[in-house]
Write a protein that holds these residues in place. Structure first.
Motif, PDB file in Angstrom:
ATOM      1  N   VAL A  12       0.852  -1.160  -0.100  1.00  0.00           N
ATOM      2  CA  VAL A  12      -0.113   0.237  -0.097  1.00  0.00           C
ATOM      3  C   VAL A  12       0.887   1.286   0.034  1.00  0.00           C
ATOM      4  CG1 VAL A  12      -1.907   1.325   1.034  1.00  0.00           C
ATOM      5  CG2 VAL A  12      -1.806  -1.306   1.176  1.00  0.00           C
ATOM      6  N   VAL A  13       0.691   2.082  -1.026  1.00  0.00           N
ATOM      7  CA  VAL A  13       1.452   3.513  -1.047  1.00  0.00           C
ATOM      8  C   VAL A  13       0.247   4.696  -1.069  1.00  0.00           C
ATOM      9  CG1 VAL A  13       3.548   2.418  -2.251  1.00  0.00           C
ATOM     10  CG2 VAL A  13       1.388   3.236  -3.602  1.00  0.00           C
ATOM     11  N   PHE A  14       0.781   5.523  -0.904  1.00  0.00           N
ATOM     12  CA  PHE A  14       0.088   6.945  -0.602  1.00  0.00           C
ATOM     13  C   PHE A  14       0.475   8.070  -1.582  1.00  0.00           C
ATOM     14  CE2 PHE A  14       0.647   4.391   3.147  1.00  0.00           C
ATOM     15  CZ  PHE A  14      -0.708   4.439   3.738  1.00  0.00           C
ATOM     16  N   THR A  15      -0.621   8.790  -1.981  1.00  0.00           N
ATOM     17  CA  THR A  15      -0.337  10.274  -2.777  1.00  0.00           C
ATOM     18  C   THR A  15       0.019  11.094  -1.511  1.00  0.00           C
ATOM     19  OG1 THR A  15      -2.542  10.750  -2.834  1.00  0.00           O
ATOM     20  CG2 THR A  15      -1.557   9.520  -4.526  1.00  0.00           C
ATOM     21  N   GLY A  16       0.330  12.298  -1.798  1.00  0.00           N
ATOM     22  CA  GLY A  16       0.530  13.342  -0.833  1.00  0.00           C
ATOM     23  C   GLY A  16      -0.775  14.327  -0.651  1.00  0.00           C
ATOM     24  N   VAL A  17      -1.021  14.910   0.333  1.00  0.00           N
ATOM     25  CA  VAL A  17      -2.207  15.913   0.790  1.00  0.00           C
ATOM     26  C   VAL A  17      -2.035  16.970  -0.231  1.00  0.00           C
ATOM     27  CG1 VAL A  17      -3.296  17.061   2.345  1.00  0.00           C
ATOM     28  CG2 VAL A  17      -2.461  14.840   2.930  1.00  0.00           C
ATOM     29  N   ASP A  18      -3.264  17.521  -0.593  1.00  0.00           N
ATOM     30  CA  ASP A  18      -3.443  18.546  -1.302  1.00  0.00           C
ATOM     31  C   ASP A  18      -3.533  19.592  -0.164  1.00  0.00           C
ATOM     32  OD1 ASP A  18      -3.715  20.900  -3.021  1.00  0.00           O
ATOM     33  OD2 ASP A  18      -5.829  20.031  -3.781  1.00  0.00           O
ATOM     34  N   GLY A  19      -2.367  20.693  -0.254  1.00  0.00           N
ATOM     35  CA  GLY A  19      -2.315  21.735   0.571  1.00  0.00           C
ATOM     36  C   GLY A  19      -2.873  22.949   0.163  1.00  0.00           C
ATOM     37  N   VAL A  20      -3.846  22.893  -0.596  1.00  0.00           N
ATOM     38  CA  VAL A  20      -4.409  24.202  -1.335  1.00  0.00           C
ATOM     39  C   VAL A  20      -4.936  25.233  -0.379  1.00  0.00           C
ATOM     40  CG1 VAL A  20      -6.431  23.232  -1.880  1.00  0.00           C
ATOM     41  CG2 VAL A  20      -5.897  25.056  -3.271  1.00  0.00           C
ATOM     42  N   GLU A  21      -5.442  24.804   0.729  1.00  0.00           N
ATOM     43  CA  GLU A  21      -5.931  25.743   1.724  1.00  0.00           C
ATOM     44  C   GLU A  21      -4.874  26.178   2.796  1.00  0.00           C
ATOM     45  OE1 GLU A  21      -9.771  24.981   2.966  1.00  0.00           O
ATOM     46  OE2 GLU A  21     -10.493  23.687   1.353  1.00  0.00           O
ATOM     47  N   MET A  33       3.632  24.470  -2.622  1.00  0.00           N
ATOM     48  CA  MET A  33       4.338  23.126  -2.798  1.00  0.00           C
ATOM     49  C   MET A  33       3.406  22.335  -3.684  1.00  0.00           C
ATOM     50  SD  MET A  33       6.012  21.831   0.986  1.00  0.00           S
ATOM     51  CE  MET A  33       6.069  20.164   0.252  1.00  0.00           C
ATOM     52  N   ARG A  34       2.325  22.817  -4.111  1.00  0.00           N
ATOM     53  CA  ARG A  34       1.339  21.882  -4.834  1.00  0.00           C
ATOM     54  C   ARG A  34       2.006  21.337  -6.083  1.00  0.00           C
ATOM     55  NH1 ARG A  34      -4.398  24.053  -6.480  1.00  0.00           N
ATOM     56  NH2 ARG A  34      -5.002  22.011  -5.876  1.00  0.00           N
ATOM     57  N   GLY A  35       2.580  21.976  -6.814  1.00  0.00           N
ATOM     58  CA  GLY A  35       3.310  21.477  -8.059  1.00  0.00           C
ATOM     59  C   GLY A  35       4.121  20.247  -7.639  1.00  0.00           C
ATOM     60  N   ARG A  36       4.923  20.030  -6.809  1.00  0.00           N
ATOM     61  CA  ARG A  36       5.920  19.282  -6.489  1.00  0.00           C
ATOM     62  C   ARG A  36       5.094  18.079  -6.046  1.00  0.00           C
ATOM     63  NH1 ARG A  36      11.150  21.118  -2.803  1.00  0.00           N
ATOM     64  NH2 ARG A  36      12.138  22.498  -4.572  1.00  0.00           N
ATOM     65  N   VAL A  37       4.091  18.122  -5.034  1.00  0.00           N
ATOM     66  CA  VAL A  37       3.375  17.391  -4.627  1.00  0.00           C
ATOM     67  C   VAL A  37       2.611  16.340  -5.789  1.00  0.00           C
ATOM     68  CG1 VAL A  37       1.270  16.612  -3.185  1.00  0.00           C
ATOM     69  CG2 VAL A  37       3.124  18.207  -2.240  1.00  0.00           C
ATOM     70  N   ALA A  38       2.055  17.180  -6.731  1.00  0.00           N
ATOM     71  CA  ALA A  38       1.251  16.751  -7.898  1.00  0.00           C
ATOM     72  C   ALA A  38       2.176  15.756  -8.679  1.00  0.00           C
ATOM     73  CB  ALA A  38       0.634  17.787  -8.630  1.00  0.00           C
TER      74      ALA A  38
END
Length: 255
Positions: free
Chosen positions: A114-123, A130-135
């Motif tokens: 099981v792996v995970f994507t990162g959380v969207d820190g938009v708010e 960091m949204r671009g890096r996380v995406a």
């Protein structure tokens, strides 16, 4: 049903932000909650958690992959790279090449991974940058998981994690409510029934610009600047921290 669960990673998997003195390292976290729910179905479950706060991906893979494989797990959770993405410079493509190879080794061992994507820190004003890096990290993760046959817990799609009430005061780590939400999603990905309850919030408190600035200033003094000073000194929050569950052990069910 899984009998040997091994969790690998950094503070996210160690459980930082979900303080509980009854648990090793004084934290509980989503991985412990998942293990407890699995153990309710499989009393013979053995669980190890090798995650240590502050670790970069290279450190997670170098220090935890081989010990984890040696335990012959049939279920592995792996999340690493979040600390790398917060550094001033990072080669995400090279980072994810190493991640791909590690996930491949875990899959080849016969384990469910099981792996995970990162959380969207938009708010959040800081983490929005960091949204671009996380995406990019997330797209790599999804492709690797599809090609390797790993399960993905898509935290980017978990809109409830955008709410600051899911986060500890340091804004870097999930609190008890946030860790519970992640545990629910992991169990859902595994197709396991559970007794965890999701949190439904009412309307958020409305802050004036002055109140918001005061909160941000207090956060900077208490959490942000100490983090920056550790980086400048080449220190990590995990320098003197040991894995919370270094060997496979039975799971104590909460009362």
């Amino acid at each position: 049903m899984s009998k040997r669960l091994v969790a690998l990673g950094d503070s996210f998997t160690e459980g930082v932000g979900d303080d509980d003195p009854a648990y090793p390292n004084g934290v509980r976290g989503w991985a412990d909650r998942v293990a407890e729910q699995l153990a309710a179905h499989e009393p013979d479950l053995r669980y190890a958690n090798l995650a240590v706060r502050g670790k970069l991906m290279g450190q997670v893979l170098a220090e935890q992959l081989e010990p984890g494989l040696a335990m012959r797990p049939d279920l592995v959770t792996l999340y690493a790279g979040g600390n790398d993405l917060m550094r001033p410079a990072v080669d995400i493509d090279a980072l994810m090449d190493d991640y791909d190879k590690a996930i491949g080794r875990l899959i080849e061992s016969g384990a469910t991974v099981v792996v995970f994507t990162g959380v969207d820190g938009v708010e959040d004003a800081l983490f929005r940058k960091m949204r671009g890096r996380v995406a990019i990290y997330n797209e790599h993760t999804r492709v690797i998981a599809k090609q390797r046959g790993a399960l993905v817990v898509d935290m980017w799609a978990m809109r409830q994690l955008r709410d600051r009430r899911m986060w500890a005061p340091d804004r870097l780590h999930l609190n008890t409510l946030g860790h519970t939400e992640v545990a629910i999603e992991v169990l859902r990905a595994l197709g396991v029934e559970h007794r965890l309850d999701s949190t439904v919030f009412g309307p958020r408190e409305t802050l004036s610009p002055r109140e918001r600035r005061a909160q941000n200033l207090a956060w900077s003094k208490e959490h942000a600047w100490p983090w920056v000073r550790r980086r400048l000194r080449g220190e990590s929050s995990g320098d003197h921290v040991k894995p919370k569950r270094p060997v496979l052990e039975p799971v104590r069910l909460p009362r």
